[in-house]
Write a protein that holds these residues in place. Structure first.
Motif, short mmCIF file in Angstrom:
data_model
loop_
_atom_site.label_atom_id
_atom_site.label_comp_id
_atom_site.label_asym_id
_atom_site.label_seq_id
_atom_site.Cartn_x
_atom_site.Cartn_y
_atom_site.Cartn_z
N TYR A 68 -44.92 6.02 -14.46
CA TYR A 68 -45.64 6.91 -14.97
C TYR A 68 -46.84 6.35 -15.69
N GLU A 82 -48.64 6.63 -12.55
CA GLU A 82 -48.92 7.78 -11.89
C GLU A 82 -50.04 8.85 -12.75
N HIS A 83 -49.96 8.84 -14.18
CA HIS A 83 -50.05 9.80 -14.29
C HIS A 83 -50.87 10.04 -15.72
N GLN A 121 -53.72 9.85 -16.47
CA GLN A 121 -54.76 11.12 -17.28
C GLN A 121 -54.34 11.83 -17.76
N THR A 122 -52.86 11.83 -17.88
CA THR A 122 -52.40 13.35 -18.58
C THR A 122 -51.08 11.95 -18.98
N ALA A 123 -50.44 11.28 -18.86
CA ALA A 123 -49.74 10.65 -19.74
C ALA A 123 -49.22 11.23 -21.04
N GLU A 135 -43.50 13.29 -22.92
CA GLU A 135 -43.29 14.04 -21.86
C GLU A 135 -42.14 12.98 -20.88
#
Length: 322
Positions: free
Chosen positions: A226, A229-230, A232-234, A238
C-alpha cells in the motif's frame, strides 16, 4: 554460460594464491572489522551500490560466520558443501541458497573447479519488489524478516533450480550486468533481480530446505504494498479500512514488526522517491515536494536535510558538481 567467463572465474585471486602458498587461515580483516565474525557489506560494496557479486574464495574452510546483508550463494560450476545452522547442505551446479543476516554458516573448502558466486545485497534493495509479491509466500516472509529485522530468526531458502532454464537465464543476465557494468547496469540488475524473485515464487516447489519460525506476515506485506503504490496520498486510516483492521491495532502491529511507525515508513518512501526525482529530472523543488505528497515545503526541506544532509536544492547542486 560464457566459456570465457568460466575461464576468467577459474583464475586464481591474490587471496587464493596466498592461501595456497602459506596454508594460512582466512584473513579476517578482508571480511570484517568486528570481533565476532560478521562479514560486512561495507568491505565490498561501495556506499552508492545496493548489490554486487563476488567469487567465493576457494581452497580453504571458511569458518562459522554471519553477514550484515542478504547473501545469495549461486553454484556457477561444481558444488558447494556448507553447514547452515545445524544442517549440512550440498548445493549442486545451478542451485541457489538465500541467507539472511541472522543465520550462521560455515563452508567446506572448495576445489579449483568449484566456482561459487556470492551476491551481496543490501536488504533495502528488495523494498521495491513488494508491489509485485503476493502476501502468502515464503519469499515475502524471508525478505520482510531481512529488511526490517522483525525477528532475530536465522532463515535460509534453498532452491534446487538447476533444471529451470528461465531462472538460469535471468541469473546469467544479472551476473553479466554486475561483472561487466554499463551505464544502465544498476537499474537493469535491479529489474532482473525482481524477475528472478518472481520466477522463484513461480517455482516455489523447488524450495527443498528452509528454516521458518513465524507466521505468514499478510498484514505487513499488504501494508508495504500500500505504501509503495499510494505513497502520495497514503494514510493509516485508509490502510486500516482496506485491511479491515482497527487503525490503532494496525499501527501497533506495524511498529512491532518493523521497528518503524507507519508515518516513518511512509516518510522514508516519500524521501527516497523525492531523491530519485531530483537525480533524474529538472523538476522544481516545490513540484518534487508535491509529487511525493508534501504540501508544506518548509517541512519537506527540513526532513529531506535531516535524511540526506543537504536541502533538496543543495543536494541537486552537489550532484551537478560530481
Amino acid at each position: 554460460m560464457s566459456i570465457n567467463l568460466l575461464h576468467e572465474l577459474m583464475e586464481m585471486t591474490d587471496e587464493e594464491q596466498a592461501i595456497l602458498q602459506s596454508k594460512n587461515q582466512v584473513i579476517r580483516d578482508i571480511y570484517t572489522s568486528q570481533s565476532n565474525f560478521i562479514i560486512e557489506s561495507e568491505k565490498f560494496l561501495p556506499k552508492e551500490k545496493m548489490i554486487m557479486v563476488r567469487k567465493h574464495t576457494r581452497f580453504i574452510d571458511f569458518p562459522k560466520h554471519k553477514h550484515n546483508y542478504i547473501e545469495i550463494n549461486y553454484v556457477y560450476h561444481g558444488s558447494l558443501t556448507q553447514k547452515v545452522g545445524n544442517e549440512t547442505i550440498t548445493l549442486q551446479q545451478g542451485e541457489l541458497l538465500f541467507l539472511n543476516q541472522h543465520i550462521e554458516h560455515e563452508i567446506a573448502a572448495c576445489a579449483k573447479e568449484d566456482i561459487i558466486l556470492n551476491f551481496i545485497i543490501q536488504p533495502q534493495f528488495f523494498e521495491f519488489i513488494f508491489t509485485y509479491l503476493s502476501s502468502n509466500n515464503i519469499i515475502s516472509e524471508f525478505l520482510i524478516n531481512s529488511i526490517y529485522n522483525n525477528t532475530q530468526n536465522g532463515q535460509f531458502l534453498y532452491f534446487a533450480v538447476a533444471e529451470v532454464d528461465e531462472i538460469q537465464e535471468v541469473l546469467k543476465k544479472i551476473i553479466l550486468e554486475l561483472m561487466y557494468p554499463s551505464f544502465l547496469s544498476d537499474s537493469t540488475s535491479k529489474l532482473y533481480m525482481g524477475l528472478l524473485l518472481l520466477n522463484l515464487i513461480k517455482h516455489s516447489d523447488k524450495i527443498t530446505h528452509t528454516k521458518e519460525d513465524s507466521a505468514q506476515p499478510y498484514l505487513l506485506v499488504e501494508s508495504l504494498k500500500y505504501i509503495e503504490e499510494h505513497f502520495q496520498t497514503a494514510s493509516l486510516y485508509e490502510l486500516a479500512e482496506k485491511l479491515h483492521q482497527p487503525h490503532y491495532a494496525l499501527s501497533k502491529y506495524i511498529k512491532k514488526s518493523t521497528q518503524f511507525t507507519f508515518k516513518e515508513l511512509l516518510q522514508e518512501k516519500r524521501l527516497a522517491k523525492a531523491k530519485e526525482i531530483l537525480e533524474s529530472t529538472d523538476m522544481a523543488v516545490t513540484g518534487v515536494a508535491e509529487q511525493v505528497g508534501y504540501d508544506n515545503i518548509s517541512y519537506f526541506y527540513r526532513i529531506f536535510k535531516n535524511k540526506y544532509g543537504h536541502t533538496p536544492k543543495k543536494y541537486r547542486e552537489h550532484l551537478s558538481h560530481q
